[in-house]
Design an enzyme around this catalytic site. Structure first.
Site, PDB file in Angstrom:
ATOM      1  N   ASP A 121      -0.759   5.384 -15.401  1.00 55.19           N
ATOM      2  CA  ASP A 121      -0.121   4.178 -14.873  1.00 55.19           C
ATOM      3  C   ASP A 121      -1.105   3.041 -14.647  1.00 55.19           C
ATOM      4  OD1 ASP A 121      -1.371   5.565 -12.826  1.00 55.19           O
ATOM      5  OD2 ASP A 121       0.470   6.049 -11.764  1.00 55.19           O
ATOM      6  N   ASN A 145       5.197  10.949  -0.943  1.00 61.17           N
ATOM      7  CA  ASN A 145       6.662  11.001  -1.097  1.00 61.17           C
ATOM      8  C   ASN A 145       7.081  11.856  -2.297  1.00 61.17           C
ATOM      9  OD1 ASN A 145       5.953   9.427  -3.267  1.00 61.17           O
ATOM     10  ND2 ASN A 145       7.172   7.630  -2.692  1.00 61.17           N
ATOM     11  N   HIS A 154       5.928  11.522  -5.445  1.00 59.18           N
ATOM     12  CA  HIS A 154       5.887  10.874  -6.764  1.00 59.18           C
ATOM     13  C   HIS A 154       4.784  11.455  -7.649  1.00 59.18           C
ATOM     14  CE1 HIS A 154       3.058   7.314  -5.391  1.00 59.18           C
ATOM     15  NE2 HIS A 154       2.342   8.296  -5.871  1.00 59.18           N
ATOM     16  N   GLU A 168       8.760   7.084  -8.672  1.00 58.79           N
ATOM     17  CA  GLU A 168       9.113   7.193  -7.262  1.00 58.79           C
ATOM     18  C   GLU A 168      10.384   8.045  -7.110  1.00 58.79           C
ATOM     19  OE1 GLU A 168       6.853   6.347  -5.390  1.00 58.79           O
ATOM     20  OE2 GLU A 168       6.454   4.199  -5.223  1.00 58.79           O
TER      21      GLU A 168
HETATM   22  C1  F6R Z   1      -2.218   7.471  -9.914  1.00 64.60           C
HETATM   23  C2  F6R Z   1      -1.032   8.298  -9.769  1.00 64.60           C
HETATM   24  C3  F6R Z   1      -0.428   8.574  -8.422  1.00 64.60           C
HETATM   25  C4  F6R Z   1      -1.417   9.284  -7.494  1.00 64.60           C
HETATM   26  C5  F6R Z   1      -0.783   9.538  -6.133  1.00 64.60           C
HETATM   27  C6  F6R Z   1      -1.755  10.177  -5.165  1.00 64.60           C
HETATM   28  O1  F6R Z   1      -2.579   7.364 -11.275  1.00 64.60           O
HETATM   29  O2  F6R Z   1      -0.531   8.722 -10.742  1.00 64.60           O
HETATM   30  O3  F6R Z   1       0.710   9.375  -8.600  1.00 64.60           O
HETATM   31  O4  F6R Z   1      -1.804  10.499  -8.069  1.00 64.60           O
HETATM   32  O5  F6R Z   1      -0.313   8.333  -5.596  1.00 64.60           O
HETATM   33  O6  F6R Z   1      -2.793   9.280  -4.886  1.00 64.60           O
HETATM   34  P1  F6R Z   1      -4.081   9.759  -4.072  1.00 64.60           P
HETATM   35  O7  F6R Z   1      -4.782  10.713  -4.950  1.00 64.60           O
HETATM   36  O8  F6R Z   1      -4.894   8.510  -3.865  1.00 64.60           O
HETATM   37  O9  F6R Z   1      -3.588  10.386  -2.823  1.00 64.60           O
END
Ligand code: F6R
Length: 248
Positions: free
Chosen positions: A67, A136, A138, A143
């Site tokens: 992403d 959450n 995701h 989301e």
């Molecule tokens: C980022 C991504 C998100 C993160 C998630 C957890 O490329 O795909 O799904 O993996 O938001 O983020 P952290 O690791 O910062 O807790």
């Protein structure tokens, strides 16, 4: 489905690197799907160490990131392109031309998202996809409520994600509200998947995603349908799990 409970982030990095590196030795060229955020950093440190020690070669490795924020230049210090260069690509013998991050600055984001899907297909798909998980539930920026068969597209971030990610920005108002993300359908087509989770703020998401029902309300739960998924979870993130899983 394999769940490996590890003691800490360093072990999470080593265990996940072992899984991926042994698969990389099987096939050349190799395509990795990569994630950003704080969770995969210990894995990228392991990649860098093993590359410097001659245990892995990135010369023929192609990558596709999950992403990117809409509106940030690749040179912006919070863009995911910048993150990947800083945390991995600048330190290993990868050819930057073979690294791909969705284009958050495209004039026609929908066309650029379709082209991203086509590029993944044209190289024969992703061999190993690395994922983190949002508090959450995701994956990527899919989301809660995202279709389980969604493809790469532009999405609106939830207030929960904006709040979680504001720790990286000077002000909460600076966090972009939209992103381009691979879809859940795209992720499920990867040959193998490893999802990493660490920290007490992931307890509920991990419990629901691993042992709860498969539901669009918890996007990571879709991985229960994947034939080759491994969850590498630190002890503090695994306290909500009830079944008997493997301890590293
Ligand atoms: C980022 C991504 C998100 C993160 C998630 C957890 O490329 O795909 O799904 O993996 O938001 O983020 P952290 O690791 O910062 O807790």
């Amino acid at each position: 489905m394999r769940v490996i409970i590890v003691t800490d982030k360093n072990q999470m990095g080593r265990v996940s690197a072992d899984l991926i590196v042994s698969d990389m030795k099987r096939k050349c060229p190799y395509t990795l799907g990569l994630a950003t955020g704080s969770t995969p950093v210990p894995l990228y440190k392991e990649f860098i160490r093993r590359n410097h020690e001659g245990q892995i070669d990135f010369a023929t490795v192609m990558t596709f990131n999950l992403d990117e924020y809409v509106g940030l230049e690749p040179t912006h210090d919070q863009s995911y392109r910048y993150f990947m260069n800083k945390e991995l690509f600048d330190h290993v013998n990868i050819s930057k031309k073979l690294t791909h991050v969705p284009d958050g600055r495209a004039r026609d984001v929908a066309a650029s998202a379709d082209a991203y899907e086509a590029q993944i297909r044209d190289v024969g798909g992703i061999d190993y996809q690395v994922l983190g998980i949002g508090s959450n539930g995701h994956i990527g920026f899919n989301e809660p409520g995202s279709s389980l068969s969604s493809r790469t597209r532009k999405v609106r971030l939830t207030q929960n994600t904006i709040r979680d990610n504001s720790r990286f920005f000077a002000r909460k108002e600076d966090v972009p509200t939209e992103a381009v993300t691979m879809g859940i359908g795209t992720i499920l087509e990867s040959r193998k998947v490893v999802l990493l989770a660490s920290g007490a703020n992931k307890v509920e998401a991990i419990a629901k995603a691993v042992e709860g029902p498969v539901t669009a309300t918890v996007p990571a739960s879709a991985l229960q349908m994947h034939p080759h998924v491994t969850w590498v979870v630190t002890r503090d993130a695994a306290t909500g799990l009830r079944l008997e899983w493997e301890q590293a």
